[in-house]
Design a protein around this motif. Structure first.
Motif, short mmCIF file in Angstrom:
data_model
loop_
_atom_site.label_atom_id
_atom_site.label_comp_id
_atom_site.label_asym_id
_atom_site.label_seq_id
_atom_site.Cartn_x
_atom_site.Cartn_y
_atom_site.Cartn_z
N GLY A 193 0.83 -1.19 0.00
CA GLY A 193 0.00 0.00 0.00
C GLY A 193 0.86 1.24 0.00
O GLY A 193 2.06 1.19 -0.27
N GLY A 194 0.25 2.39 0.31
CA GLY A 194 1.00 3.62 0.36
C GLY A 194 0.15 4.84 0.07
O GLY A 194 -1.06 4.74 -0.20
N VAL A 195 0.80 5.99 0.13
CA VAL A 195 0.14 7.25 -0.16
C VAL A 195 -0.12 7.41 -1.65
O VAL A 195 -1.16 7.93 -2.07
N LEU A 196 0.82 6.94 -2.47
CA LEU A 196 0.73 7.13 -3.92
C LEU A 196 -0.16 6.08 -4.58
O LEU A 196 -0.40 5.00 -4.02
N GLY B 294 1.19 -0.62 -10.15
CA GLY B 294 1.10 -1.88 -10.88
C GLY B 294 1.51 -3.05 -10.02
O GLY B 294 2.06 -4.03 -10.51
N ALA B 295 1.23 -2.95 -8.72
CA ALA B 295 1.62 -3.99 -7.78
C ALA B 295 0.89 -5.29 -8.04
O ALA B 295 -0.29 -5.30 -8.42
N ARG B 296 1.59 -6.39 -7.84
CA ARG B 296 0.95 -7.71 -7.93
C ARG B 296 0.35 -8.10 -6.58
O ARG B 296 -0.68 -8.78 -6.53
N LEU B 297 0.99 -7.70 -5.49
CA LEU B 297 0.40 -7.91 -4.17
C LEU B 297 -0.81 -7.00 -4.01
O LEU B 297 -0.88 -5.93 -4.62
N PRO B 298 -1.80 -7.39 -3.20
CA PRO B 298 -2.94 -6.50 -2.95
C PRO B 298 -2.44 -5.15 -2.44
O PRO B 298 -1.62 -5.09 -1.52
N TYR B 299 -2.92 -4.07 -3.04
CA TYR B 299 -2.40 -2.73 -2.76
C TYR B 299 -3.51 -1.84 -2.23
O TYR B 299 -4.58 -1.71 -2.84
N THR B 300 -3.27 -1.21 -1.07
CA THR B 300 -4.22 -0.29 -0.48
C THR B 300 -3.66 1.12 -0.54
O THR B 300 -2.63 1.41 0.09
N ARG B 301 -4.32 2.00 -1.28
CA ARG B 301 -3.89 3.40 -1.31
C ARG B 301 -4.70 4.18 -0.28
O ARG B 301 -5.93 4.10 -0.23
N SER B 302 -3.99 4.95 0.56
CA SER B 302 -4.69 5.72 1.58
C SER B 302 -3.80 6.86 2.08
O SER B 302 -2.60 6.68 2.29
N ALA B 303 -4.42 8.02 2.31
CA ALA B 303 -3.70 9.15 2.89
C ALA B 303 -3.29 8.86 4.33
O ALA B 303 -2.42 9.53 4.89
N ALA B 304 -3.91 7.82 4.93
CA ALA B 304 -3.58 7.47 6.31
C ALA B 304 -2.15 6.97 6.46
O ALA B 304 -1.61 6.93 7.57
N SER C 65 12.81 15.17 5.46
CA SER C 65 13.40 14.03 4.75
C SER C 65 12.62 12.74 4.97
O SER C 65 12.80 11.77 4.24
N TYR C 66 11.73 12.71 5.98
CA TYR C 66 10.93 11.52 6.27
C TYR C 66 9.54 11.55 5.64
O TYR C 66 8.81 10.57 5.73
N TRP C 67 9.16 12.66 5.05
CA TRP C 67 7.78 12.83 4.63
C TRP C 67 7.32 11.81 3.61
O TRP C 67 6.13 11.49 3.53
N HIS C 68 8.24 11.31 2.78
CA HIS C 68 7.83 10.40 1.71
C HIS C 68 8.15 8.93 2.02
O HIS C 68 8.07 8.09 1.13
N ASP C 69 8.49 8.63 3.26
CA ASP C 69 8.84 7.25 3.64
C ASP C 69 7.77 6.25 3.25
O ASP C 69 8.06 5.12 2.86
N PHE C 70 6.50 6.64 3.37
CA PHE C 70 5.41 5.69 3.19
C PHE C 70 4.62 5.94 1.91
O PHE C 70 3.46 5.55 1.80
N ASP C 71 5.28 6.56 0.94
CA ASP C 71 4.66 6.68 -0.38
C ASP C 71 4.35 5.30 -0.94
O ASP C 71 3.33 5.08 -1.59
N TYR C 72 5.29 4.36 -0.72
CA TYR C 72 5.08 2.95 -1.07
C TYR C 72 5.54 2.11 0.12
O TYR C 72 6.61 2.34 0.68
N VAL C 73 4.75 1.12 0.48
CA VAL C 73 5.15 0.19 1.54
C VAL C 73 4.74 -1.23 1.16
O VAL C 73 3.76 -1.45 0.43
N ILE C 74 5.51 -2.18 1.65
CA ILE C 74 5.17 -3.60 1.55
C ILE C 74 5.25 -4.16 2.96
O ILE C 74 6.29 -4.03 3.63
N ALA C 75 4.17 -4.74 3.44
CA ALA C 75 4.14 -5.25 4.81
C ALA C 75 5.00 -6.51 4.92
O ALA C 75 4.91 -7.42 4.11
N ILE C 76 5.86 -6.54 5.94
CA ILE C 76 6.58 -7.75 6.32
C ILE C 76 5.70 -8.45 7.35
O ILE C 76 5.31 -7.84 8.35
N ASP C 77 5.37 -9.70 7.12
CA ASP C 77 4.38 -10.38 7.97
C ASP C 77 4.97 -10.81 9.31
O ASP C 77 5.04 -12.00 9.65
N TYR C 78 5.37 -9.82 10.07
CA TYR C 78 5.83 -10.01 11.45
C TYR C 78 4.74 -9.49 12.38
O TYR C 78 4.38 -8.32 12.33
N ASN C 79 4.19 -10.37 13.20
CA ASN C 79 3.17 -10.01 14.19
C ASN C 79 2.04 -9.18 13.59
O ASN C 79 1.66 -8.13 14.11
#
Length: 245
Positions: A136-139, A143-153, A163-177
């Motif tokens: 998921g991410g802000v942007l 064209g992700a193959r994994l299920p992708y959730t776009r959200s301003a959250a 310098s941290y503002w765009h950290d979560f433009d794109y994220v992939i969850a690591i399935d830890y806990n």
């Protein structure tokens, strides 16, 4: 009251990832952001193409038999925030199937390094083998193959360093806990809050994270377009010495 609760939830999610810590940076948690893949440190060499390089027997055995994509995160050392990420793709379907290295990139991990027993707020990335199920991410979806959730959250608070503002433009969850099949910022932690959560692959800001693994924008876009749920991708992550054991 509703706004206060929503803000608290957002802060809890972001605390697990690359939020700013102390402004002081030292030699163990800084590197050049966006370093081209061609200049990334090389992954450990191997003479056996049927194995992932740099992994000891106990880690090789923990890779699921049906996994055909492995993202290996080789931490520089136990207390370093620098790492190298390499994507391996399995070729063939027999016992002699080989692992081909597709791409490699410089990256960052937890600013204090690695731990086999991650705890909330310890600033160390968890060592282990984890599935990769959701993105998921802000942007918009690139064209992700994994299920992708776009959200301003996903957006980092604007009181963080710029310098941290765009950290979560794109994220992939690591399935830890976390619960697979939910958006990366879902707060459910099956093992309890103390074990931490919200561990992601996300955009790099040039230094160590709170526990996540961060990569350049081109690397994240490539992984989003390449990691395929039909190939059961996993990440194997830790410092080189531990991964060799």
């Amino acid at each position: 009251m509703i706004k206060t609760a929503a803000l608290a939830c957002l802060l809890t999610v972001l605390a697990g990832c690359g939020g700013p810590g102390p402004t002081k940076r030292n030699g163990t948690d800084t590197a050049t952001a966006g370093q081209p893949a061609s200049t990334a440190p090389t992954a450990p060499a191997t003479t056996d193409p049927t194995r992932i390089p740099g992994l000891g027997d106990r880690w090789q055995r923990r890779i699921p038999a049906d996994s055909r994509q492995v993202l290996a995160v080789y931490g520089e050392s136990r207390n370093s925030a620098r790492s190298t990420v390499a994507l391996y793709t399995k070729q063939g379907s027999t016992r002699e199937s080989t692992w081909d290295r597709t791409r490699a990139w410089p990256a960052h991990n937890g600013r204090k390094g690695w731990t086999p027993d991650h705890r909330e707020g310890d600033k160390r990335s968890p060592v282990g083998v984890f599935t990769l199920s959701d993105a998921g991410g802000v942007l918009p979806d690139p064209g992700a193959r994994l299920p992708y959730t776009r959200s301003a959250a996903f957006a980092a608070p604007r009181w963080w360093a710029k310098s941290y503002w765009h950290d979560f433009d794109y994220v992939i969850a690591i399935d830890y806990n976390r619960v697979k099949g939910t958006p990366p910022n879902d707060q459910t932690r099956p093992g309890g809050y103390a074990k931490g959560g919200g561990i992601w692959l996300h955009m790099d800001h040039g230094s160590g994270t709170s526990a996540c693994v961060s990569l350049s924008r081109p690397a994240m876009r490539y992984l989003l377009r390449t990691l395929d749920p039909d190939r059961h991708p996993v990440v194997v992550m830790g410092d080189r010495a531990d991964l060799k054991s």
